[in-house]
Design a protein around this motif. Sequence first.
Motif, PDB file in Angstrom:
ATOM      1  N   PRO A  48       0.837  -1.207   0.000  1.00  0.00           N
ATOM      2  CA  PRO A  48       0.000   0.000   0.000  1.00  0.00           C
ATOM      3  C   PRO A  48       0.873   1.258   0.000  1.00  0.00           C
ATOM      4  O   PRO A  48       1.861   1.315   0.719  1.00  0.00           O
ATOM      5  N   GLY A  49       0.514   2.225  -0.841  1.00  0.00           N
ATOM      6  CA  GLY A  49       1.247   3.493  -0.860  1.00  0.00           C
ATOM      7  C   GLY A  49       2.448   3.523  -1.792  1.00  0.00           C
ATOM      8  O   GLY A  49       3.144   4.541  -1.883  1.00  0.00           O
ATOM      9  N   HIS A  50       2.702   2.431  -2.523  1.00  0.00           N
ATOM     10  CA  HIS A  50       3.849   2.367  -3.449  1.00  0.00           C
ATOM     11  C   HIS A  50       3.734   3.490  -4.491  1.00  0.00           C
ATOM     12  O   HIS A  50       2.793   3.542  -5.270  1.00  0.00           O
ATOM     13  N   THR A  51       4.710   4.375  -4.476  1.00  0.00           N
ATOM     14  CA  THR A  51       4.688   5.583  -5.325  1.00  0.00           C
ATOM     15  C   THR A  51       5.924   5.603  -6.225  1.00  0.00           C
ATOM     16  O   THR A  51       6.978   5.100  -5.840  1.00  0.00           O
ATOM     17  N   LEU A  52       5.768   6.172  -7.415  1.00  0.00           N
ATOM     18  CA  LEU A  52       6.886   6.328  -8.350  1.00  0.00           C
ATOM     19  C   LEU A  52       7.222   7.812  -8.471  1.00  0.00           C
ATOM     20  O   LEU A  52       6.317   8.638  -8.636  1.00  0.00           O
ATOM     21  N   VAL A  53       8.499   8.145  -8.369  1.00  0.00           N
ATOM     22  CA  VAL A  53       8.954   9.526  -8.527  1.00  0.00           C
ATOM     23  C   VAL A  53       9.726   9.592  -9.846  1.00  0.00           C
ATOM     24  O   VAL A  53      10.667   8.822 -10.063  1.00  0.00           O
ATOM     25  N   VAL A  54       9.292  10.500 -10.731  1.00  0.00           N
ATOM     26  CA  VAL A  54       9.722  10.471 -12.135  1.00  0.00           C
ATOM     27  C   VAL A  54      10.189  11.862 -12.574  1.00  0.00           C
ATOM     28  O   VAL A  54       9.410  12.823 -12.495  1.00  0.00           O
ATOM     29  N   PRO A  55      11.440  11.983 -13.054  1.00  0.00           N
ATOM     30  CA  PRO A  55      11.855  13.289 -13.592  1.00  0.00           C
ATOM     31  C   PRO A  55      11.178  13.540 -14.934  1.00  0.00           C
ATOM     32  O   PRO A  55      10.920  12.592 -15.690  1.00  0.00           O
ATOM     33  N   LYS A  56      10.900  14.810 -15.235  1.00  0.00           N
ATOM     34  CA  LYS A  56      10.279  15.121 -16.528  1.00  0.00           C
ATOM     35  C   LYS A  56      11.297  14.957 -17.668  1.00  0.00           C
ATOM     36  O   LYS A  56      10.923  14.621 -18.789  1.00  0.00           O
ATOM     37  N   ALA A  57      12.580  15.178 -17.375  1.00  0.00           N
ATOM     38  CA  ALA A  57      13.613  15.060 -18.422  1.00  0.00           C
ATOM     39  C   ALA A  57      13.686  13.616 -18.902  1.00  0.00           C
ATOM     40  O   ALA A  57      13.661  12.688 -18.089  1.00  0.00           O
ATOM     41  N   PRO A  58      13.773  13.419 -20.235  1.00  0.00           N
ATOM     42  CA  PRO A  58      13.796  12.047 -20.757  1.00  0.00           C
ATOM     43  C   PRO A  58      15.137  11.352 -20.562  1.00  0.00           C
ATOM     44  O   PRO A  58      16.183  11.906 -20.892  1.00  0.00           O
ATOM     45  N   SER A  59      15.095  10.153 -19.988  1.00  0.00           N
ATOM     46  CA  SER A  59      16.241   9.229 -20.045  1.00  0.00           C
ATOM     47  C   SER A  59      15.675   7.844 -19.803  1.00  0.00           C
ATOM     48  O   SER A  59      14.611   7.700 -19.185  1.00  0.00           O
ATOM     49  N   ARG A  60      16.351   6.801 -20.295  1.00  0.00           N
ATOM     50  CA  ARG A  60      15.864   5.427 -20.091  1.00  0.00           C
ATOM     51  C   ARG A  60      15.909   5.062 -18.615  1.00  0.00           C
ATOM     52  O   ARG A  60      15.022   4.394 -18.105  1.00  0.00           O
ATOM     53  N   ASN A  61      16.976   5.507 -17.942  1.00  0.00           N
ATOM     54  CA  ASN A  61      17.180   5.137 -16.543  1.00  0.00           C
ATOM     55  C   ASN A  61      18.332   5.970 -15.997  1.00  0.00           C
ATOM     56  O   ASN A  61      18.741   6.959 -16.617  1.00  0.00           O
ATOM     57  N   LEU A  62      18.875   5.559 -14.852  1.00  0.00           N
ATOM     58  CA  LEU A  62      19.959   6.314 -14.210  1.00  0.00           C
ATOM     59  C   LEU A  62      21.215   6.368 -15.072  1.00  0.00           C
ATOM     60  O   LEU A  62      21.982   7.337 -15.015  1.00  0.00           O
ATOM     61  N   LEU A  63      21.434   5.340 -15.893  1.00  0.00           N
ATOM     62  CA  LEU A  63      22.705   5.191 -16.605  1.00  0.00           C
ATOM     63  C   LEU A  63      22.898   6.250 -17.689  1.00  0.00           C
ATOM     64  O   LEU A  63      24.029   6.635 -17.976  1.00  0.00           O
ATOM     65  N   ASP A  64      21.787   6.722 -18.301  1.00  0.00           N
ATOM     66  CA  ASP A  64      21.913   7.735 -19.363  1.00  0.00           C
ATOM     67  C   ASP A  64      21.319   9.076 -18.929  1.00  0.00           C
ATOM     68  O   ASP A  64      21.137   9.975 -19.749  1.00  0.00           O
ATOM     69  N   ALA A  65      21.031   9.228 -17.636  1.00  0.00           N
ATOM     70  CA  ALA A  65      20.405  10.472 -17.161  1.00  0.00           C
ATOM     71  C   ALA A  65      21.421  11.613 -17.133  1.00  0.00           C
ATOM     72  O   ALA A  65      22.610  11.394 -16.858  1.00  0.00           O
TER      73      ALA A  65
END
Length: 143
Positions: free
Chosen positions: A42-59
């Motif tokens: 319960p309460g599982h939330t996703l925090v998402v940057p608006k800037a596009p990247s596939r994941n942390l590796l290309d951010a």
Amino acid sequence: MAEATYDPDNIFAKILRGEFPSHRVYEDDAVVAFMDAMPQGPGHTLVVPKAPSRNLLDADPATLGPLFTVVQKVALAIKRAFGADGVTILQFNEPASGQTVYHLHVHVIPRFEGIPLKPHSGGREKPEVLAASAEKIRAALDD
Ligand code: AMP
């Protein structure tokens, strides 16, 4: 094999553009947070940057400070809103890690002593349950 690239039509890009519904709890210039549709608790939330990247590796490193500032804000609000004992933060990179949606996001999951997480990308939660959780988190963010 060619490097995988960012797909602007991934589901989170559509949510960010308002083309697909979500239960939002937070938004600022750089970051959006919404309920995970297949929560591991319960309460599982996703925090998402608006800037596009596939994941942390290309951010772009510049997106990470604002992103994790919101991760902390949401984690504190979720802990209060659900009376949680702790909070798990998860973030997956590429298929081998378990990533299924290819727009950078951070999972924020309230934890309770002795209660294990449900499976990743498991059963879909009812919209009314997600709406009620989002309301509780929004109220805690305003406290
Ligand atoms: P991962 O890419 O492995 O970090 O996981 C993607 C997460 O997105 C999973 O926890 C899914 O339950 C969640 N998810 C997938 N589609 C949606 C959606 N339309 N709205 C909200 N959450 C979603």
